[in-house]
Motif scaffolding. Sequence first.
Motif, PDB file in Angstrom:
ATOM      1  N   ARG A  93     -35.560 101.222 -66.980  1.00 44.84           N
ATOM      2  CA  ARG A  93     -34.262 101.747 -67.297  1.00 44.84           C
ATOM      3  C   ARG A  93     -33.530 100.845 -68.219  1.00 44.84           C
ATOM      4  O   ARG A  93     -32.958 101.187 -69.123  1.00 44.84           O
ATOM      5  N   THR A  94     -33.593  99.336 -67.829  1.00 43.11           N
ATOM      6  CA  THR A  94     -33.042  98.418 -68.858  1.00 43.11           C
ATOM      7  C   THR A  94     -33.667  98.717 -70.405  1.00 43.11           C
ATOM      8  O   THR A  94     -32.925  98.547 -71.232  1.00 43.11           O
ATOM      9  N   ALA A  95     -35.057  98.846 -70.326  1.00 42.44           N
ATOM     10  CA  ALA A  95     -35.656  98.778 -71.502  1.00 42.44           C
ATOM     11  C   ALA A  95     -35.447 100.323 -72.258  1.00 42.44           C
ATOM     12  O   ALA A  95     -34.919 100.185 -73.396  1.00 42.44           O
ATOM     13  N   ASP A  96     -35.054 101.512 -71.389  1.00 48.28           N
ATOM     14  CA  ASP A  96     -34.653 102.490 -72.131  1.00 48.28           C
ATOM     15  C   ASP A  96     -33.336 102.427 -72.560  1.00 48.28           C
ATOM     16  O   ASP A  96     -32.806 103.110 -73.844  1.00 48.28           O
ATOM     17  N   TYR A  97     -32.354 101.794 -72.082  1.00 48.49           N
ATOM     18  CA  TYR A  97     -30.959 101.661 -72.533  1.00 48.49           C
ATOM     19  C   TYR A  97     -31.273 100.911 -73.689  1.00 48.49           C
ATOM     20  O   TYR A  97     -30.511 101.100 -74.870  1.00 48.49           O
ATOM     21  N   ILE A  98     -31.911  99.591 -73.852  1.00 49.54           N
ATOM     22  CA  ILE A  98     -32.109  99.005 -74.896  1.00 49.54           C
ATOM     23  C   ILE A  98     -32.620  99.696 -76.102  1.00 49.54           C
ATOM     24  O   ILE A  98     -32.025  99.590 -77.400  1.00 49.54           O
ATOM     25  N   LEU A  99     -33.682 100.658 -75.848  1.00 46.62           N
ATOM     26  CA  LEU A  99     -34.032 101.540 -76.820  1.00 46.62           C
ATOM     27  C   LEU A  99     -32.927 102.594 -77.332  1.00 46.62           C
ATOM     28  O   LEU A  99     -32.953 102.898 -78.659  1.00 46.62           O
ATOM     29  N   ALA A 100     -32.164 102.926 -76.752  1.00 48.75           N
ATOM     30  CA  ALA A 100     -31.175 104.039 -76.977  1.00 48.75           C
ATOM     31  C   ALA A 100     -30.018 103.582 -77.464  1.00 48.75           C
ATOM     32  O   ALA A 100     -29.734 104.140 -78.243  1.00 48.75           O
ATOM     33  N   ASN A 101     -29.802 102.284 -77.177  1.00 48.40           N
ATOM     34  CA  ASN A 101     -28.448 101.653 -77.893  1.00 48.40           C
ATOM     35  C   ASN A 101     -28.387 100.418 -78.642  1.00 48.40           C
ATOM     36  O   ASN A 101     -27.643 100.099 -79.275  1.00 48.40           O
ATOM     37  N   ARG A 102     -29.704  99.771 -78.516  1.00 49.92           N
ATOM     38  CA  ARG A 102     -29.450  98.435 -79.071  1.00 49.92           C
ATOM     39  C   ARG A 102     -30.571  98.115 -80.258  1.00 49.92           C
ATOM     40  O   ARG A 102     -30.530  97.144 -81.210  1.00 49.92           O
ATOM     41  N   ILE A 103     -31.447  98.980 -80.282  1.00 54.09           N
ATOM     42  CA  ILE A 103     -32.690  99.024 -81.461  1.00 54.09           C
ATOM     43  C   ILE A 103     -32.359 100.074 -82.294  1.00 54.09           C
ATOM     44  O   ILE A 103     -32.542 101.363 -81.719  1.00 54.09           O
ATOM     45  N   PRO A 104     -31.762 100.202 -83.410  1.00 53.68           N
ATOM     46  CA  PRO A 104     -31.558 101.177 -84.390  1.00 53.68           C
ATOM     47  C   PRO A 104     -32.946 102.119 -84.594  1.00 53.68           C
ATOM     48  O   PRO A 104     -33.977 101.727 -84.463  1.00 53.68           O
ATOM     49  N   ARG A 105     -32.489 103.299 -84.592  1.00 54.74           N
ATOM     50  CA  ARG A 105     -33.709 104.291 -84.627  1.00 54.74           C
ATOM     51  C   ARG A 105     -34.543 104.174 -85.778  1.00 54.74           C
ATOM     52  O   ARG A 105     -35.685 104.181 -85.768  1.00 54.74           O
TER      53      ARG A 105
END
Length: 213
Positions: A93-105
Amino acid sequence: MQAPEEARTESRADRPGACVGPNAVIQLADALRDMHGTGAARQVFECAGFAELLDQPPTQMINERIPAALFTALWQNLPDESATRIAKAAGQRTADYILANRIPRAVQIILRRLPAPIAAPILLAAINKNAWTFVGSGTCRTSAGQPAVIEISDNPLAMPDCVWHQAVFERLFRELVSPATVVRHSMCCTRGDPLCHFELSFSGPKHSNRDFP
Ligand SMILES: [Zn+2]
């Protein structure tokens, strides 16, 4: 972006009360509630002395001792198998958060299109740059190659087999480098080794075209 072959964060071991990101706490609480119910979540958080964080999740950087105490309490209050599954889910879930919020699409699309041996060092460099969010007073070193290597000295969030860390790294690499990525945690400070050593092997096919918009 050119990734260095090897990079190391500045050690902050001399800084008392080093902080990590709040997601280690937020995602652990959510995983506990979803998988074992609110009673189990409260039991673990009360045991660690941070029950108030269930009602008021942290929004800022937090002292590394808080998630460390929560992970310890997780293993103290639940069978090993359950604690392992929850810590793994919290890492995912932490990785999912990083993918959704911290690494630009746009960056994610580029990484997925690049060959794995080129995408891997770029992702490694990003992990190293942001390592302060999960190593706190420890030190992170990354080394590009096959396998890619991530090492954490004085890992403040160490737990049995560091399943939380393995889950974070595995999901990020599977999403952005290769879905066939496999993580090995060959050395762990909880087993008496001098540091935590993670190897990420990313051979195998890249993402299929249907992954791309
Ligand atoms: Zn470890």
